[in-house]
Design a protein around this motif. Structure first.
Motif, mmCIF file in Angstrom:
data_model
loop_
_atom_site.group_PDB
_atom_site.id
_atom_site.type_symbol
_atom_site.label_atom_id
_atom_site.label_comp_id
_atom_site.label_asym_id
_atom_site.label_seq_id
_atom_site.Cartn_x
_atom_site.Cartn_y
_atom_site.Cartn_z
ATOM 1 N N HIS A 43 4.682 -5.315 -2.431
ATOM 2 C CA HIS A 43 3.887 -6.144 -1.518
ATOM 3 C C HIS A 43 4.519 -6.180 -0.137
ATOM 4 N N LEU A 88 3.884 -2.964 1.616
ATOM 5 C CA LEU A 88 2.489 -2.864 2.062
ATOM 6 C C LEU A 88 2.247 -3.716 3.304
ATOM 7 N N GLU A 130 -9.947 0.526 5.880
ATOM 8 C CA GLU A 130 -8.515 0.209 5.825
ATOM 9 C C GLU A 130 -8.277 -1.208 5.312
ATOM 10 N N MET A 131 -9.109 -2.116 5.797
ATOM 11 C CA MET A 131 -8.980 -3.523 5.432
ATOM 12 C C MET A 131 -9.135 -3.705 3.918
ATOM 13 N N TYR A 183 -6.326 -2.040 1.975
ATOM 14 C CA TYR A 183 -5.073 -2.812 2.049
ATOM 15 C C TYR A 183 -5.048 -3.890 0.974
ATOM 16 N N PHE A 184 -6.147 -4.650 0.887
ATOM 17 C CA PHE A 184 -6.162 -5.723 -0.104
ATOM 18 C C PHE A 184 -6.210 -5.163 -1.514
ATOM 19 N N ARG A 237 -4.802 -2.539 -2.522
ATOM 20 C CA ARG A 237 -3.448 -2.134 -2.902
ATOM 21 C C ARG A 237 -2.558 -3.348 -3.141
ATOM 22 N N LEU A 238 -2.804 -4.438 -2.391
ATOM 23 C CA LEU A 238 -2.051 -5.669 -2.670
ATOM 24 C C LEU A 238 -2.356 -6.169 -4.080
#
Lengths: 765, 266
Positions: free
Chosen positions: A5, A8, B98-99, B102-103, B105-106
């Motif tokens: 995390h 990232l 991308e937004m 990103y989440f 992948r979180l």
């Protein structure tokens, strides 16, 4: 902690910042442009200053000796005369416009000086040189004296001497100046030294006169049949042990860390604002908070981003400045100032390595601080306001190493930031062993600072009131009402901090009010009472009365089991040898000044002349009670809230240490304060620490008192203490055993009964 | 599945001491159901939903999502919710793709599955046209869709919408309601807060009316109409609010009276 995390978040924040034009500009473009532009400006100014000619009027030029002229006899059309060709050759590029003038008819010297003063303000001359009518005669007198001298056997003049010192060179001026002061000077300069140009004119004029004199002397000596080589300046050959690179390193090592760290701070601050307040403002922070990333992970991700920008900013500025400086210096060297070029030449590459090593922890520290401060702001605009307090806190730490006489010592190595700068400077200058000795302390202090700053930042992000603060209208009256209404059983952390600060400020001002100390027991006792009761206990009690609901709880006066009381008493006795050793170790590393030493000895004599009960009451019982109620009671209890064990122990001991007047005492008291803090936390009360404090002080005072009076101790005591000619020492066996005993007693004090456990838990809320 | 029992959130307040944004609020929502939280501004809707999304911690009471308590297991809770609020904006300097990535992948979705899932979500929400446009240059409607895509990228069983239609024009708001409707059909448990009554009427299976931190009434629309003998939902809403205000004033007057009589007595 999920480092994936963190990674990232770091990548995203980096990308986000790199897409921001403003950030990119301030971090990368600005330094690359700023220094070359500044450099260009500096060059222009230097050029201008060098080319600038000064105008000097010479009154009474006809009194100047004809056989060694100052100026060419042919005047140019615009009224000024050129220096003679020989002089001009030696003086070089500095230009002086000389305006020769005749001595006024019937003018006395005083009158001419008055006229010159007036004309200086009305005309545009920078200086006026008055050649008195006596001047030529004075020179002639000197010449006559030289000829009068009986011939003496001359020894060979030393043409060069080997010396490592950089002493000044002897000049002919020194040789001949002895006769000048006694007579009328013959020459006078009128100038307004408050003006830059006048200063420059006088400096250049002096140079011209010096060169002229040298030529004149040589000429005269030749005429008298003496080889003028005798009066030629001694050329002292310098054998400097330092290498050029080292000398450069020394200069740069003072300037570069400062510039680098200031940029590291500013480089951290703006991204920090954007990543905290900016995200709050744009509403993206809540999106991130509701994502799987924990607060801690968010802080670390943002921290790495901010630190990256801080380091980038510092490094780019450093490189850009250094390279620009290099170019400027080369330019200057080619224009005839090689000394400057020598001093500010390129820095050796290993120095850059050390600077980068310094930058990493400092950037981390500044970034965490900036992040924690920026988290407080609701908007970027509000965030900008917080830069000033942050700078006020950090700039002194960064500036301190620039103070000339300070260097790496135990004391300076303990100062955050400054200690690290001192260490790196020692490394750059090649003092490796010295640096290695202080490395553990500097490393420890830096690591603690970084960790505390990061912890603070994490706490800020975990706090709802910080993350979701809404602007409310603040009103003094309702705030006071709120403070009174919401006062708890124990002080709040901020109230506790305020109490510590109030005491420090009161003590600072009381120094000035107290006036000069007349060393008598009465004043000593009086001052102890005023300090302890008036300055320490009173603020604490007042705050406890007005800001808390329960005096007993606010001051942490809770009963303690009898076995712990016994353990505290034994611990105090067993701890004293270690405390004495600590005091000696501190006195050994940080020397006490002779003046302070003298005062301390007088105080000791005064104390030993008093009855023991009075001494114990004033110097042992009174401080122990007042200080414990304040530092381990009110302040400790307040700082303990919201799970602040570490905060309570560290801050209370720091306040406690700062309240002592000598640095040596402060260090010992701070360390003792940490131990007392731990005991106060575990026992949940001031009773044990108060006992330890009373006994510790009593032992220090009474052992001195007893040994000074040569009172015989009972035989059993010889196992512990030896008294020899008014000096007492602990027996080595007892010192060793006491350490073991102290640890055992600490173990007893560490234990908690279930009731104490409940109390301790309640204290952390 | 959402379970809220006697949830209370109190803030320190400079005038009254403590201000209760939520006062013993209890409700439940089941999978395949849209639960509406209706109330005027400042009723406590956002506070309740912020607690459910673990952004705020409750002062007392219990909130569980899929059996996980929000205070003790916040990490698990965040993994099984998607939170869309008027306060959860999207990044200006990131594209839609991308937004969401990103989440995703979180949330720990493996790369190949994430790309597959994102394609589906982007197509479902018909966002393919602007997947490479930066957030700063999007219209409000586009942003809201990106927010929804961000919230459902990990296919959570529970979705929380807090005033999600605020500031949207009629067309976009209508589309949004359509999307939420679809999500219900997929079997999601949805909680939807709003102050617009028509949205509740159109969308919600059950509803709770929240006012000044308290729930005044809850149930299906039919049950409420039955209980209060009022078939116009808007009228029902206002009469409940008025009653509540009247009761509160009466309680305050009562308290003042007893205070003054006590004061006279002592």
């Amino acid at each position: 902690m999920n480092w994936r995390h963190v990674h990232l978040i770091y990548l995203r924040e980096m990308r986000d910042q790199l897409r921001d034009r403003r950030t990119l500009f301030t971090i990368t473009v600005l330094p690359l442009l700023l220094y070359p532009l500044l450099g260009m400006l500096m060059m222009q100014v230097a050029q201008f200053k060098r080319d600038q000619s000064v105008r000097v009027r010479v009154v009474g030029i006809e009194h100047w000796p004809k056989d060694a002229g100052l100026v060419e006899t042919t005047q140019s059309l615009d009224g000024f005369a050129r220096l003679t060709a020989e002089l001009e050759r030696e003086i070089g590029s500095e230009s002086v416009e000389i305006h020769p003038d005749a001595w006024p008819v019937d003018g006395s010297v005083d009158h001419v000086v008055t006229l010159a003063r007036q004309s200086l303000t009305t005309s545009d001359f920078d200086a006026i040189l008055i050649v008195e009518p006596e001047f030529e005669k004075l020179l002639a007198d000197r010449r006559a004296k030289v000829k009068d001298l009986p011939p003496q056997p001359s020894s060979d003049p030393p043409e060069s001497s080997n010396s490592s010192t950089t002493s000044s060179t002897a000049t002919s001026e020194d040789v001949l100046s002895s006769g000048v002061e006694t007579d009328s000077p013959g020459l006078q300069v009128v100038a307004n030294m408050a003006r830059d140009r006048s200063q420059l004119a006088v400096r250049r004029l002096q140079n011209v006169l010096r060169v002229w004199q040298q030529r004149w002397v040589s000429q005269e000596l030749s005429a008298a049949g003496i080889n003028p080589v005798l009066v030629e300046p001694l050329a002292v050959k310098q054998n400097d042990t330092s290498e050029t690179s080292m000398r450069r390193a020394m200069l740069w090592a003072k300037i570069l860390p400062f510039i680098m760290l200031v940029w590291a701070l500013t480089g951290a601050f703006y991204p920090a604002i954007d990543l905290c307040a900016g995200e709050k403002e744009r509403g993206t922070l809540e999106t991130l908070l509701s994502s799987p990333a924990r607060r801690r992970e968010i802080v670390w991700g943002k921290l790495f981003t901010v630190a990256t920008f801080s380091m980038l900013s510092a490094l780019l500025n450093l490189l850009s400045m250094h390279m620009t400086a290099g170019f400027i210096v080369e330019q200057l060297a080619s224009q005839g100032t090689p000394q400057l070029a020598e001093a500010f030449g390129r820095l050796p590459i290993h120095a850059f390595g050390w600077l980068v090593l310094l930058l990493v922890p400092m950037s981390a520290f500044f970034s965490a601080l900036a992040l924690a401060v920026a988290a407080l702001a609701r908007s970027t605009k509000e965030g900008q306001y917080y830069l000033m307090p942050l700078l006020l806190f950090t700039l002194p730490l960064v500036t301190m190493p620039m103070i000339p006489s300070l260097d790496l010592t135990l004391a300076t190595s303990m100062v955050p930031v400054s200690g690290a700068i001192f260490l790196v400077r020692a490394l750059i200058e090649g003092r490796i062993t010295e640096a290695c000795i202080h490395l553990p302390v500097v490393f420890g202090v830096t690591a603690i600072c970084c960790l505390l700053a990061i912890r603070w930042a994490v706490r800020q992000f975990e706090s709802e009131s910080v993350m979701f603060s809404e602007s409310e209208r603040w009103n003094l009256q309702s705030w006071i009402r709120q403070v009174w209404r919401d006062r708890g059983a124990v002080a709040s952390p901020s109230e506790a901090t305020l109490c510590g600060l109030i005491i420090l400020v009161a003590m600072f001002f009381s120094q000035f009010i107290a006036g000069p100390s007349t060393l008598a027991w009465e004043t000593l006792a009086q001052r102890a009472v005023v300090t302890q009761i008036g300055l320490i206990l009173t603020p604490c009690l007042l705050m406890a009365i007005f800001l808390t609901r329960s005096m007993r709880q606010a001051l942490r006066i809770h009963p303690v089991p009898i076995d712990q009381i016994a353990a505290a008493i034994v611990l105090a006795l067993a701890l004293h040898p270690s405390y004495v050793l600590l005091g000696q170790a501190i006195a050994g590393t940080i020397q006490i000044g002779t003046e302070t030493q003298r005062v301390l000895e007088t105080v000791a004599r005064l104390i030993n002349a008093q009855p023991l009960w009075a001494v114990l009451l004033v110097l042992a019982v009174l401080p122990a009670v007042c200080e414990e109620l304040t530092y381990r009671g009110f302040i400790f209890g307040g700082l303990l809230r919201n799970n602040g064990v570490l905060r309570a122990v560290l801050m209370s001991s720091l306040f406690f240490g700062l309240a002592h007047s000598f640095l040596q005492q402060s260090i010992a008291a701070t360390l003792m304060g940490v131990l007392l803090g731990v005991i106060a936390w575990r026992t949940g009360s001031v009773v044990c620490t108060m006992l330890i404090h009373v006994i510790n002080n009593s032992l220090s005072v009474s052992l001195g008192w007893i040994s000074d009076r040569q009172v015989a101790l009972p035989e059993a005591a010889e196992w512990f203490i030896s008294i020899d000619q008014g000096q007492w020492h602990y027996q080595p066996a007892w010192i060793t055993f006491s350490v073991v005993l102290s640890l055992a007693m600490l173990a007893i004090l560490w234990r908690r009964t279930p009731a104490a456990e409940r109390l301790a838990e309640a204290e952390l809320v | 599945m959402i379970e809220v029992v006697e949830l209370t959130k109190a803030y320190p307040d400079s005038i009254s001491g403590t201000f209760k944004a939520l006062d013993c609020v209890s409700f439940q929502a089941k999978p395949g159901e849209i639960f509406g939280l209706l109330g005027p501004n400042g009723a406590g809707k956002t506070t309740a939903l912020r607690i459910l999304s673990t952004v705020l911690r409750p002062t007392s009471g219990i909130a569980r999502i899929n059996g996980f308590d929000v205070t003790t297991h916040p990490d698990e809770v965040r993994h099984c919710i998607g939170f869309v609020s008027c306060n959860t904006a999207i990044y200006d300097r990131m594209t839609a793709w991308e937004m969401v990535e990103y989440f995703g992948r979180l949330y720990g979705i493996p790369k190949d599955r994430l790309s597959e899932r994102m394609h589906r979500v982007f197509e479902d929400l018909s966002m393919m046209d602007y997947r490479d446009i930066a957030g700063g240059r999007m219209s409000t409607g586009m942003r809201q869709k990106v927010s929804i895509a961000r919230a459902i990228v990990h296919d959570p069983p529970v979705l929380i919408f807090d005033e999600a239609s605020l500031g949207l024009d009629v067309l976009v708001a209508r589309a949004l309601l359509g999307i939420i409707d679809q999500l219900r059909e997929q079997g999601k448990c949805i909680i939807f807060s709003t102050h617009v009554m028509r949205e509740v009427e159109r969308l919600c299976d059950r509803v709770a009316i929240l006012y000044r931190g308290r729930i005044l009434a809850s149930g299906t629309l039919a049950e409420l109409a039955e209980q209060y003998q009022q078939h116009d939902f808007e009228e029902l809403f206002f009469s409940l609010l008025n009653d509540s205000d009247r009761d509160r004033k009466a309680a305050v007057a009562e308290a003042l009276k007893s205070l003054s009589t006590n004061g006279a007595g002592s």
